[in-house]
Design a protein around this motif. Structure first.
Motif, PDB file in Angstrom:
ATOM      1  N   ARG A  28      -5.387   4.515  -1.198  1.00  0.00           N
ATOM      2  CA  ARG A  28      -5.684   3.746   0.018  1.00  0.00           C
ATOM      3  C   ARG A  28      -7.160   3.860   0.384  1.00  0.00           C
ATOM      4  O   ARG A  28      -7.721   4.950   0.354  1.00  0.00           O
ATOM      5  CB  ARG A  28      -4.855   4.272   1.187  1.00  0.00           C
ATOM      6  CG  ARG A  28      -3.412   3.877   1.099  1.00  0.00           C
ATOM      7  CD  ARG A  28      -2.647   4.436   2.264  1.00  0.00           C
ATOM      8  NE  ARG A  28      -1.223   4.430   1.935  1.00  0.00           N
ATOM      9  CZ  ARG A  28      -0.355   5.287   2.435  1.00  0.00           C
ATOM     10  NH1 ARG A  28      -0.740   6.227   3.277  1.00  0.00           N
ATOM     11  NH2 ARG A  28       0.909   5.210   2.088  1.00  0.00           N
ATOM     12  N   GLY A  29      -7.733   2.746   0.738  1.00  0.00           N
ATOM     13  CA  GLY A  29      -9.135   2.767   1.130  1.00  0.00           C
ATOM     14  C   GLY A  29     -10.049   2.681  -0.075  1.00  0.00           C
ATOM     15  O   GLY A  29     -11.193   2.283   0.047  1.00  0.00           O
ATOM     16  N   GLN A  76     -17.789   4.064  10.547  1.00  0.00           N
ATOM     17  CA  GLN A  76     -16.429   3.736  10.151  1.00  0.00           C
ATOM     18  C   GLN A  76     -16.421   3.081   8.776  1.00  0.00           C
ATOM     19  O   GLN A  76     -15.494   3.256   7.997  1.00  0.00           O
ATOM     20  CB  GLN A  76     -15.783   2.827  11.198  1.00  0.00           C
ATOM     21  CG  GLN A  76     -15.801   3.489  12.555  1.00  0.00           C
ATOM     22  CD  GLN A  76     -14.912   2.786  13.573  1.00  0.00           C
ATOM     23  OE1 GLN A  76     -13.772   2.441  13.293  1.00  0.00           O
ATOM     24  NE2 GLN A  76     -15.413   2.589  14.774  1.00  0.00           N
ATOM     25  N   TYR A  77     -17.501   2.327   8.495  1.00  0.00           N
ATOM     26  CA  TYR A  77     -17.619   1.724   7.173  1.00  0.00           C
ATOM     27  C   TYR A  77     -17.717   2.814   6.103  1.00  0.00           C
ATOM     28  O   TYR A  77     -17.021   2.786   5.104  1.00  0.00           O
ATOM     29  CB  TYR A  77     -18.871   0.835   7.117  1.00  0.00           C
ATOM     30  CG  TYR A  77     -19.173   0.314   5.744  1.00  0.00           C
ATOM     31  CD1 TYR A  77     -18.747  -0.943   5.346  1.00  0.00           C
ATOM     32  CD2 TYR A  77     -19.882   1.098   4.823  1.00  0.00           C
ATOM     33  CE1 TYR A  77     -18.996  -1.417   4.076  1.00  0.00           C
ATOM     34  CE2 TYR A  77     -20.134   0.636   3.538  1.00  0.00           C
ATOM     35  CZ  TYR A  77     -19.698  -0.627   3.174  1.00  0.00           C
ATOM     36  OH  TYR A  77     -19.939  -1.080   1.912  1.00  0.00           O
ATOM     37  N   GLN A 119     -15.379  10.020   2.370  1.00  0.00           N
ATOM     38  CA  GLN A 119     -14.249  10.946   2.358  1.00  0.00           C
ATOM     39  C   GLN A 119     -13.550  10.978   0.997  1.00  0.00           C
ATOM     40  O   GLN A 119     -13.012  12.003   0.602  1.00  0.00           O
ATOM     41  CB  GLN A 119     -13.228  10.576   3.443  1.00  0.00           C
ATOM     42  CG  GLN A 119     -13.719  10.779   4.856  1.00  0.00           C
ATOM     43  CD  GLN A 119     -13.973  12.243   5.158  1.00  0.00           C
ATOM     44  OE1 GLN A 119     -13.185  13.114   4.795  1.00  0.00           O
ATOM     45  NE2 GLN A 119     -15.085  12.550   5.798  1.00  0.00           N
ATOM     46  N   HIS A 120     -13.547   9.849   0.298  1.00  0.00           N
ATOM     47  CA  HIS A 120     -12.900   9.835  -1.012  1.00  0.00           C
ATOM     48  C   HIS A 120     -13.867  10.228  -2.123  1.00  0.00           C
ATOM     49  O   HIS A 120     -13.517  10.167  -3.298  1.00  0.00           O
ATOM     50  CB  HIS A 120     -12.322   8.447  -1.307  1.00  0.00           C
ATOM     51  CG  HIS A 120     -11.125   8.116  -0.480  1.00  0.00           C
ATOM     52  ND1 HIS A 120      -9.916   8.742  -0.655  1.00  0.00           N
ATOM     53  CD2 HIS A 120     -10.933   7.248   0.535  1.00  0.00           C
ATOM     54  CE1 HIS A 120      -9.036   8.253   0.214  1.00  0.00           C
ATOM     55  NE2 HIS A 120      -9.637   7.355   0.955  1.00  0.00           N
ATOM     56  N   TYR A 137      -7.227  -2.650   3.568  1.00  0.00           N
ATOM     57  CA  TYR A 137      -6.457  -3.417   4.545  1.00  0.00           C
ATOM     58  C   TYR A 137      -7.395  -4.010   5.595  1.00  0.00           C
ATOM     59  O   TYR A 137      -8.299  -3.341   6.074  1.00  0.00           O
ATOM     60  CB  TYR A 137      -5.455  -2.466   5.190  1.00  0.00           C
ATOM     61  CG  TYR A 137      -4.551  -3.073   6.232  1.00  0.00           C
ATOM     62  CD1 TYR A 137      -3.491  -3.895   5.861  1.00  0.00           C
ATOM     63  CD2 TYR A 137      -4.729  -2.796   7.576  1.00  0.00           C
ATOM     64  CE1 TYR A 137      -2.643  -4.434   6.804  1.00  0.00           C
ATOM     65  CE2 TYR A 137      -3.886  -3.334   8.533  1.00  0.00           C
ATOM     66  CZ  TYR A 137      -2.844  -4.155   8.136  1.00  0.00           C
ATOM     67  OH  TYR A 137      -2.004  -4.675   9.085  1.00  0.00           O
ATOM     68  N   VAL A 138      -7.182  -5.272   5.921  1.00  0.00           N
ATOM     69  CA  VAL A 138      -7.929  -5.908   7.013  1.00  0.00           C
ATOM     70  C   VAL A 138      -6.915  -6.325   8.069  1.00  0.00           C
ATOM     71  O   VAL A 138      -5.996  -7.088   7.783  1.00  0.00           O
ATOM     72  CB  VAL A 138      -8.702  -7.147   6.522  1.00  0.00           C
ATOM     73  CG1 VAL A 138      -9.377  -7.858   7.680  1.00  0.00           C
ATOM     74  CG2 VAL A 138      -9.743  -6.732   5.490  1.00  0.00           C
ATOM     75  N   ARG A 155      -2.469   8.404  -0.789  1.00  0.00           N
ATOM     76  CA  ARG A 155      -3.667   8.529   0.030  1.00  0.00           C
ATOM     77  C   ARG A 155      -4.928   8.302  -0.807  1.00  0.00           C
ATOM     78  O   ARG A 155      -5.889   7.703  -0.357  1.00  0.00           O
ATOM     79  CB  ARG A 155      -3.690   9.919   0.677  1.00  0.00           C
ATOM     80  CG  ARG A 155      -4.744  10.051   1.739  1.00  0.00           C
ATOM     81  CD  ARG A 155      -4.700  11.405   2.384  1.00  0.00           C
ATOM     82  NE  ARG A 155      -3.474  11.635   3.116  1.00  0.00           N
ATOM     83  CZ  ARG A 155      -2.825  12.795   3.147  1.00  0.00           C
ATOM     84  NH1 ARG A 155      -3.280  13.825   2.480  1.00  0.00           N
ATOM     85  NH2 ARG A 155      -1.725  12.927   3.835  1.00  0.00           N
ATOM     86  N   GLU A 162     -16.796   5.806   6.102  1.00  0.00           N
ATOM     87  CA  GLU A 162     -15.794   6.866   6.089  1.00  0.00           C
ATOM     88  C   GLU A 162     -14.979   6.902   4.796  1.00  0.00           C
ATOM     89  O   GLU A 162     -14.875   7.952   4.152  1.00  0.00           O
ATOM     90  CB  GLU A 162     -14.863   6.691   7.282  1.00  0.00           C
ATOM     91  CG  GLU A 162     -14.109   7.947   7.584  1.00  0.00           C
ATOM     92  CD  GLU A 162     -13.328   7.817   8.872  1.00  0.00           C
ATOM     93  OE1 GLU A 162     -13.116   6.689   9.332  1.00  0.00           O
ATOM     94  OE2 GLU A 162     -12.923   8.861   9.390  1.00  0.00           O
ATOM     95  N   ALA A 163     -14.419   5.746   4.416  1.00  0.00           N
ATOM     96  CA  ALA A 163     -13.586   5.744   3.216  1.00  0.00           C
ATOM     97  C   ALA A 163     -14.376   6.167   1.970  1.00  0.00           C
ATOM     98  O   ALA A 163     -13.987   7.102   1.289  1.00  0.00           O
ATOM     99  CB  ALA A 163     -12.921   4.386   3.040  1.00  0.00           C
ATOM    100  N   MET A 168     -15.830  -3.534   5.596  1.00  0.00           N
ATOM    101  CA  MET A 168     -15.299  -2.170   5.510  1.00  0.00           C
ATOM    102  C   MET A 168     -14.237  -2.082   4.417  1.00  0.00           C
ATOM    103  O   MET A 168     -14.185  -1.120   3.660  1.00  0.00           O
ATOM    104  CB  MET A 168     -14.721  -1.777   6.868  1.00  0.00           C
ATOM    105  CG  MET A 168     -14.262  -0.361   6.954  1.00  0.00           C
ATOM    106  SD  MET A 168     -14.106   0.149   8.683  1.00  0.00           S
ATOM    107  CE  MET A 168     -12.432  -0.328   9.011  1.00  0.00           C
ATOM    108  N   MET A 172       0.838  -1.197   0.000  1.00  0.00           N
ATOM    109  CA  MET A 172       0.000   0.000   0.000  1.00  0.00           C
ATOM    110  C   MET A 172       0.876   1.251   0.000  1.00  0.00           C
ATOM    111  O   MET A 172       0.390   2.352   0.185  1.00  0.00           O
ATOM    112  CB  MET A 172      -0.900   0.037   1.239  1.00  0.00           C
ATOM    113  CG  MET A 172      -1.758  -1.194   1.422  1.00  0.00           C
ATOM    114  SD  MET A 172      -2.798  -1.063   2.897  1.00  0.00           S
ATOM    115  CE  MET A 172      -4.136  -0.024   2.288  1.00  0.00           C
TER     116      MET A 172
END
Lengths: 318, 554
Positions: free
Chosen positions: B99-100, B123-124, B130-131, B105-106, B96, B126-127, B178, B66
């Motif tokens: 990523r996500g 939290q799920y 935000q992206h 990543y787990v 950045r 978020e990625a 996630m 990553m």
């Protein structure tokens, strides 16, 4: 939710118990003070009979445990007794002074708390940057000087040289709010400089402490912006230590400001207490100590509650 | 279902290509190489298994895929080509934005990697939010679909819980969901089932396998468990000391490993011991009930017998009461009901009422040697203290005894006696823990998951040592574990526990050969085997007959 309420009630009960214990310590401490109010007021060569009468009038002839119980019962009903020195009701005497002290403390914390939180978060965000080093050096410098020294420096700069603010903060009851704020700015600035460092550094440290946690790594691996990682992921988990330091510093603002009050001739509670110790006005000393102790206990209690409430495990049980 | 159609890509297309990867780590102010020139290719939709002992550089390589290096590590050279972008020299912003979204990543411990302060679904989302991949509403809807697909209970509401309100196995599946949120091209699975019970592990493995297959996601699957990697991976890379030992397709790697090191890894699971029955009972737990703080009973009418010079393995998943049983025996948790009988005499329930000599005869060894040893004491003092306290030896005699004990655990006294725990490896630390227990000259040692924090080869050495000590010193062991391979290796008798109750107790062969109790069967059949078709076969078989046992983890 029920668990939380029980916890809060438990803590409040513990707080009251602590206060009771403290009241006993205060009473014993004052009892052990050398000197006698009667001879202090009537003079060394007063006739023994006069002293005797005077003592009876003040209730000093009763045994200590009876006086302690009388005092505690009185305080519970809001009656702190009367001053030995000028026979005024202590609650009147304290009321105005306490309001002044609280006003100054509130004003200082309104400046210092948000300011130190923001600076602390930024310092954690840009760790080891020029900003971080500069703010650390600055805050270390500001707590390293005694408060009266900072106070005089501020007076020389802003009052003597620039003439922006008054050097005396002699507020009274009838002053309009903005004028009070204006008069209090210099002492508030002095105290801000005194408490800023602790709060800012604790915020920074608490956040940095969390930056090594797996969930922060996860947030980074989700490709989030650094600012979001720090503010959204680290800060909510850092409240407990931050709240503790803020509470201690707020308590400090109420309890330990006597030096600043003296420098700026500010009519606060600290000054009253010092004056009363000098003339052996014991009921006033006791009352002030008790108010200070209550402030400490209340603020620490609040910090405890904040750390409990910000913990989702307690707020949202399984 | 609102999931996007599968990316129509040729499977032959290379997605990730790593060449000559070098990573260094900092310790004691110096940089040491951790990964020394690793190369591999990963195609779209392919699952690569990375295996090796701890310290082999597995996780470091996974994170490097990553473009990420943990604090204290740095990628010093090499190319990490991900779909045309070289992550080795890409800007922080470019990395950045991948990523996500395209690589996710787990983590090993979902419990630690979910932020305790936020709800799962936040939290799920978020990625993706935000992206800018989707808005929050879409993300929530997607989340529910994925939760459903991963067979999480109550998919519509589970997302609104906080991490601590959900079990470990469920959290691990939520974390897989996630990672899937943006339908990435590549997912790094870093030991996703290591912290789980075997029965829960199966469900997570099946869920991961399904979902990776459905979305044609490429994956790097990091583990130290060969049987697990056999189920998951298309090809396997064996790592040691930051270098590739061997690379091959899974079936070939399993049937014909070429390198000696790989063969030694394969051989570990063959350690076995023949049981010896005995009626000479040293310790007996009789009808014990116990609870923490008087609430729910954690132990219900538990009776366990430990014969002299034998090993009794207590198995069961987390929450079954294994460790609580140990606490009841040692007096750390006085039972509500029942008694502990040692050599025919009833021991006082509470620790503080017991005689020093009773304490001496019962010793414990813990799961985490890192935290069980005081980091500020030298080995001499760690072992010397019980020697002095229980045996009354001091000065030169004490030192002699410490040397003797170090010899017993096969560590050279002169070399190790003045070291601090931090200067030892994990296996050596566990040996010191054993020596500390032996210092009291006990008759029974309770071993609480003593090998589960160790690598397989090291764990085997520890098991051999324990066996040797038992033969030599006539010790009895109560061996708490969730690892059935360990049980096969060391036990004479087996106790199976479920939700605070003893389900079955008997000689090893009796318990391990059918017919089993229903739960024992579930437990035994859940242990992964080195056969790549094992998982699918098992799932098919289980689909036929629905298990009637409700597991603690679900």
């Amino acid at each position: 939710m029920g668990k939380l309420i029980t916890l809060v009630i438990q803590r409040l009960g513990l707080g009251l118990l602590t206060l009771l214990a403290v009241s006993l310590i205060i009473f014993l401490g004052v009892e052990l003070l050398p000197g006698d109010i009667a001879t202090e007021i009537l003079g060394q060569d007063a006739l023994p009979e006069t002293v005797e009468v005077f003592r009876r009038e003040l209730g000093l002839d009763k045994p200590p445990h009876i006086r302690y119980i009388d005092w505690v019962l009185g305080v519970i009903q809001g009656d702190f007794g009367t001053s030995f020195a000028n026979q005024r009701e202590i609650s009147d005497l304290i009321g105005f002074r306490l309001a002044n002290t609280l006003f100054l403390a509130l004003m200082t914390s309104a400046i210092a708390v948000p300011f130190s939180l923001v600076c602390g978060v930024l310092a954690a965000l840009y760790r080891n940057s020029l900003y971080d080093r500069a703010i650390n050096t600055f805050t270390l410098t500001s707590i390293s000087f005694p408060e009266f020294f900072i106070a005089y420096i501020l007076i020389i700069m802003f009052s003597q040289q620039l003439g922006w603010f008054p050097s005396l903060s002699n507020v009274d009851m009838d002053m309009p709010l903005w004028e009070r704020i204006y008069k209090c700015l210099l002492p508030a600035a002095t105290m801000t400089l005194a408490v800023f460092a602790h709060m800012m550094r604790q915020t920074r440290a608490a956040i940095i402490n969390l930056l090594a946690s797996p969930y922060i790594e996860m947030a980074n691996l989700k490709g989030l912006q650094r600012f979001r990682v720090v503010v959204h992921h680290a800060l909510p988990n850092a409240w407990a230590p931050i709240a503790t330091v803020i509470a201690l510093n707020l308590a400090y603002l109420v309890v330990s400001v006597v030096v600043v009050e003296v420098v700026f001739v500010y009519p606060g509670l600290g000054q009253l207490m010092v004056d009363s110790v000098i003339v052996r006005d014991l009921p006033v000393v006791q009352a002030c100590s008790l108010v200070f102790a209550a402030t400490y206990i209340l603020l620490n209690l609040t910090a405890d509650l904040i750390s409990i409430v910000t913990n989702p495990r307690l707020l949202h049980p399984k | 279902m609102t999931t996007k159609p599968k990316k129509q890509a040729k499977d032959s297309e290379v997605l990730l290509s790593i060449r000559n990867l070098h990573i260094e780590g900092q310790s004691d102010e110096e940089w040491h190489p951790i990964v020394k020139g690793v190369d591999f290719d990963l195609h779209r939709g392919e699952v690569l298994g990375l295996i090796g002992e701890s310290g082999a550089g597995k996780s470091t390589i996974g994170l490097a895929a990553m473009g990420f290096a943990r604090p204290g590590c740095k990628i010093t050279q090499g190319d990490i080509m991900f779909d045309g972008v070289n992550l080795f020299n890409a800007t922080e912003n470019d990395k950045r934005s991948l990523r996500g979204v395209r690589i996710s990543y787990v983590a090993q411990s979902a419990a630690a990697s979910f932020n305790p302060a936020h709800r799962l679904i936040e939290q799920y989302s978020e990625a993706p939010v935000q992206h800018g991949v989707m808005d929050e509403k879409e993300a929530h809807a997607e989340a529910i679909t994925l939760f459903e697909k991963l067979q999480l209970p109550d998919p519509h509401t589970i997302g609104f819980r906080y991490p601590h309100q959900v079990s470990g196995g469920q959290l691990q599946r939520a974390m897989t969901a996630m990672a899937m949120a943006c339908k990435p091209d590549l997912i790094i699975f870093d030991e996703p089932t290591t912290a789980l019970d075997v029965t829960t592990q199966i469900e997570v493995l099946a869920a991961i396998k399904d979902i990776v297959h459905e979305f044609n996601t490429a994956a790097i699957y990091i583990t130290h468990d060969l049987a697990v990697v056999a189920q998951m991976a298309d090809k396997i890379i064996v790592l040691r000391y930051g270098e590739v030992v061997e690379e091959a397709d899974t079936r070939k790697m399993l049937s014909k490993p070429e390198k000696a090191y790989t063969k030694s890894l394969w051989a570990v699971r063959s350690l076995q011991k023949k049981e010896q029955p005995s009626d000479d009972i040293l310790l007996e737990m009789r009808n014990i009930d116990a609870s923490y703080g008087g609430g729910v009973k954690v132990l219900k009418n538990v009776s366990i017998k430990v014969p002299k010079q034998r090993t009794v393995a207590v198995v069961g998943e987390s929450g079954s009461g294994k460790s609580t049983a140990a606490r009841a025996i040692t007096g750390l948790l006085p039972p509500m009901k029942g008694e502990v009988i040692f050599k025919g005499e009833t021991l006082s329930a509470a620790l503080k009422d017991r005689k020093a000599d009773d304490l001496r005869k019962l010793q414990m060894i813990y799961q985490m040697p890192d935290t069980a040893l005081n980091p500020r004491m030298r080995i001499r003092d760690i072992i010397g203290r019980p020697v002095q306290f229980y045996m009354g030896l001091s000065g030169k005699k004490r030192d002699e005894r410490v040397s003797e004990l170090l010899n017993m655990i096969e560590m050279e006294p002169n070399q190790y006696v003045d070291r601090f725990p931090g200067e030892l490896s994990g296996g050596q630390k566990q040996r010191v823990c054993i020596a500390r227990a032996l210092a009291a000259e006990p008759e029974l040692i309770i071993c609480d998951e003593v090998t589960s924090a160790l690598d397989q080869l090291v764990a085997e050495e520890i098991l051999k040592l324990l066996q040797h000590l038992q033969d030599e010193l006539e010790l009895s062991y109560m061996f708490i574990t969730h690892d059935l391979a360990t049980v096969r290796a060391i036990a004479d008798e087996i106790v199976v526990m479920l939700q605070g109750e003893v389900v079955e107790q008997g000689l090893k062969t009796e318990i391990l050969t059918p017919p089993h109790h229903e739960y024992t069967d579930l437990l035994l059949s859940s242990v992964p085997e080195m056969d790549p078709d094992w998982l699918e076969g098992l799932l098919k078989e289980r689909a036929k007959k629905k298990p009637s046992i409700q597991l603690a983890g679900n």
